[in-house]
Design a protein around this motif. Structure first.
Motif, short mmCIF file in Angstrom:
data_model
loop_
_atom_site.label_atom_id
_atom_site.label_comp_id
_atom_site.label_asym_id
_atom_site.label_seq_id
_atom_site.Cartn_x
_atom_site.Cartn_y
_atom_site.Cartn_z
N VAL A 146 0.85 -1.20 0.00
CA VAL A 146 0.00 0.00 0.00
C VAL A 146 0.88 1.25 0.00
N GLN A 147 1.92 1.21 0.81
CA GLN A 147 2.86 2.34 0.89
C GLN A 147 3.54 2.56 -0.48
N VAL A 148 3.96 1.48 -1.11
CA VAL A 148 4.61 1.58 -2.42
C VAL A 148 3.60 2.14 -3.44
N TYR A 149 2.38 1.59 -3.43
CA TYR A 149 1.32 2.03 -4.35
C TYR A 149 1.10 3.55 -4.22
N ASN A 150 1.01 4.01 -2.96
CA ASN A 150 0.75 5.43 -2.73
C ASN A 150 1.87 6.33 -3.23
N SER A 151 3.06 5.79 -3.37
CA SER A 151 4.16 6.64 -3.84
C SER A 151 4.15 6.80 -5.38
N TYR A 152 3.32 6.01 -6.06
CA TYR A 152 3.25 6.13 -7.53
C TYR A 152 1.88 6.55 -8.05
N ASN A 180 -14.72 -7.39 0.43
CA ASN A 180 -13.89 -6.95 1.56
C ASN A 180 -12.59 -6.32 1.08
N ALA A 181 -12.03 -6.89 0.01
CA ALA A 181 -10.77 -6.35 -0.54
C ALA A 181 -11.02 -4.93 -1.07
N PHE A 182 -12.15 -4.73 -1.77
CA PHE A 182 -12.47 -3.36 -2.25
C PHE A 182 -12.66 -2.42 -1.06
N ASP A 183 -13.34 -2.90 0.00
CA ASP A 183 -13.53 -2.05 1.19
C ASP A 183 -12.19 -1.62 1.76
N PHE A 184 -11.24 -2.58 1.82
CA PHE A 184 -9.90 -2.27 2.33
C PHE A 184 -9.27 -1.17 1.48
N TYR A 185 -9.35 -1.33 0.14
CA TYR A 185 -8.76 -0.34 -0.76
C TYR A 185 -9.43 1.04 -0.55
N LEU A 186 -10.76 1.03 -0.44
CA LEU A 186 -11.48 2.30 -0.31
C LEU A 186 -11.18 3.01 1.00
N GLU A 187 -10.79 2.24 2.00
CA GLU A 187 -10.50 2.86 3.31
C GLU A 187 -9.05 3.32 3.44
N LEU A 188 -8.25 3.10 2.42
CA LEU A 188 -6.81 3.47 2.54
C LEU A 188 -6.66 4.97 2.77
#
Ligand code: GLY
Length: 375
Positions: free
Chosen positions: A308-314, A367-375
């Motif tokens: 998630v941290q890596v994703y957010n940097s790009y 649940n996986a989408f919920d996790f992504y949406l809550e990032l």
């Protein structure tokens, strides 16, 4: 449930030729070093084509062709053909236009097609070449990071069927691939980041050491990039050589792509949704696949958090409504890995160890989408 682990080392090839930095696959060479254009010219001389067609899109025609022309030395006649840039032109109409062009310039079976471009040009150009007169030789010169580490390697050629990605195609290897990061100098940053998503995928599917390397600091266009591209290509080569026709192991190259492709297609289908590049959708797909893996196989949560941290940097986060998600899930029925109407997910047990799972519940996906949406 199938369970496999990657070999922890790369095999050295006895067929190494040209230079140490060329990667030799079972069937063709990938050249990355300073002698790459010498190697290209040698390949052309050996093939001794009756004519060459250099295929570009409107971007690579503008930004890459002059440089390419300054490097190529050929004795036969050479024709140039450009197609409009963009995934929406990766279709049968563009193929027909190219086949007609080939016919007008009377290409024969000894002609050579050189694809100078990103994934659309290398996929479509490879397909058009492989189907004309039952198969012309082709060489890939990828000009995007995505195409350098993924699309131009491994022989997958093809086009989209309306909005369904790569639904039509063949596996036919190129005669050679030339990797030159010079072309990346004019690549927009979001296109560069789109390629990074595939490199991150290689880290996740292959080994802790490569994952640590690609997740430690941001991948940028500097002197270290060649080494990263080289390692990513070695990973793809290892996978493709063990399973060229995607019976099993090659499916790992689709990690994050089951939902990623559906998200990408949906973003092109729904005019009110942000149009996503391949890697932008795959970045989301990787997070969803790691979350599903965590729920199903116990994939480590700390690696998911690092991703998630890596994703957010790009990438910037994308919003999905419940309706968007329902419609995306509806597109899963077209996934090329499906068997007997079952969606087969590639999941990771841990970095470098995978499982193919055909019974992931809808609840786990939501649940996986919920996790992504809550990032
Ligand atoms: N891009 C996935 C593969 O080549 O198999």
């Amino acid at each position: 449930m199938l369970f496999f682990k990657f070999s922890p080392y790369f095999h050295s090839s006895k067929k190494q030729q040209f230079t140490m930095n060329s990667i030799v696959t079972n069937d063709y060479s990938i050249h990355l070093d300073t002698n790459k254009y010498k190697a290209l010219n040698q390949h052309i001389e050996l093939l001794s084509p009756t004519k060459i067609v250099v295929l570009t899109d409107s971007n690579t025609h503008q930004f890459c062709l002059d440089y390419f022309n300054s490097k190529i030395e050929v004795k036969c006649s050479i024709e140039f053909k450009s197609i409009p840039a963009g995934e929406r032109f990766k279709n049968i109409e563009t193929c027909k236009e190219l086949w007609q062009f080939f016919s007008e310039i009377t290409l024969d079976r000894k002609a050579l097609v050189i694809n100078l471009g990103g994934g659309v040009v290398t996929d479509l150009g490879g397909f058009v070449a492989s189907t004309y007169l039952r198969g012309l030789a082709y060489i890939n010169i990828p000009t995007t990071l995505l195409s350098m580490v993924d699309a131009s390697i491994g022989g997958k050629t093809g086009i989209d069927l309306d909005l369904l990605k790569n639904q039509i195609g063949l596996i036919v290897n190129p005669k050679a691939v030339i990797i030159d990061t010079h072309y990346l100098k004019t690549l927009p940053q979001e296109e560069f980041n789109s390629g990074v998503a595939e490199i991150i995928k290689h880290g996740l599917i292959h080994s802790v050491s490569y994952w640590n390397k690609v997740s430690k600091s941001k991948i940028v266009l500097d002197e270290t990039l060649d080494g990263v591209i080289y390692q990513s290509i070695l990973i793809k080569k290892e996978v493709v050589e063990k399973d060229p026709t995607e019976q099993d192991l090659r499916k790992t190259l689709n990690f994050g792509h089951t939902l990623g492709h559906a998200i990408e297609s949906y973003s092109h289908l729904n005019k009110n949704f942000k149009h996503l590049l391949h890697g932008e959708a795959i970045g989301i797909g990787l997070i969803l696949a790691c979350h599903i893996s965590n729920a199903v196989t116990g994939f480590p949560k700390d690696t998911l958090d690092k991703l998630v941290q890596v994703y957010n940097s790009y990438f910037v986060k994308i919003s999905f409504t419940k309706t968007n998600i329902d419609e995306i899930l509806n597109l899963l029925k077209f996934d090329k890995k499906n068997t007997n109407g079952k969606v087969n997910f590639v999941l990771l047990n841990d970095i470098g160890s995978y499982t193919i799972k055909g019974d992931v519940s809808l609840e786990t996906i939501y649940n996986a989408f919920d996790f992504y949406l809550e990032l």
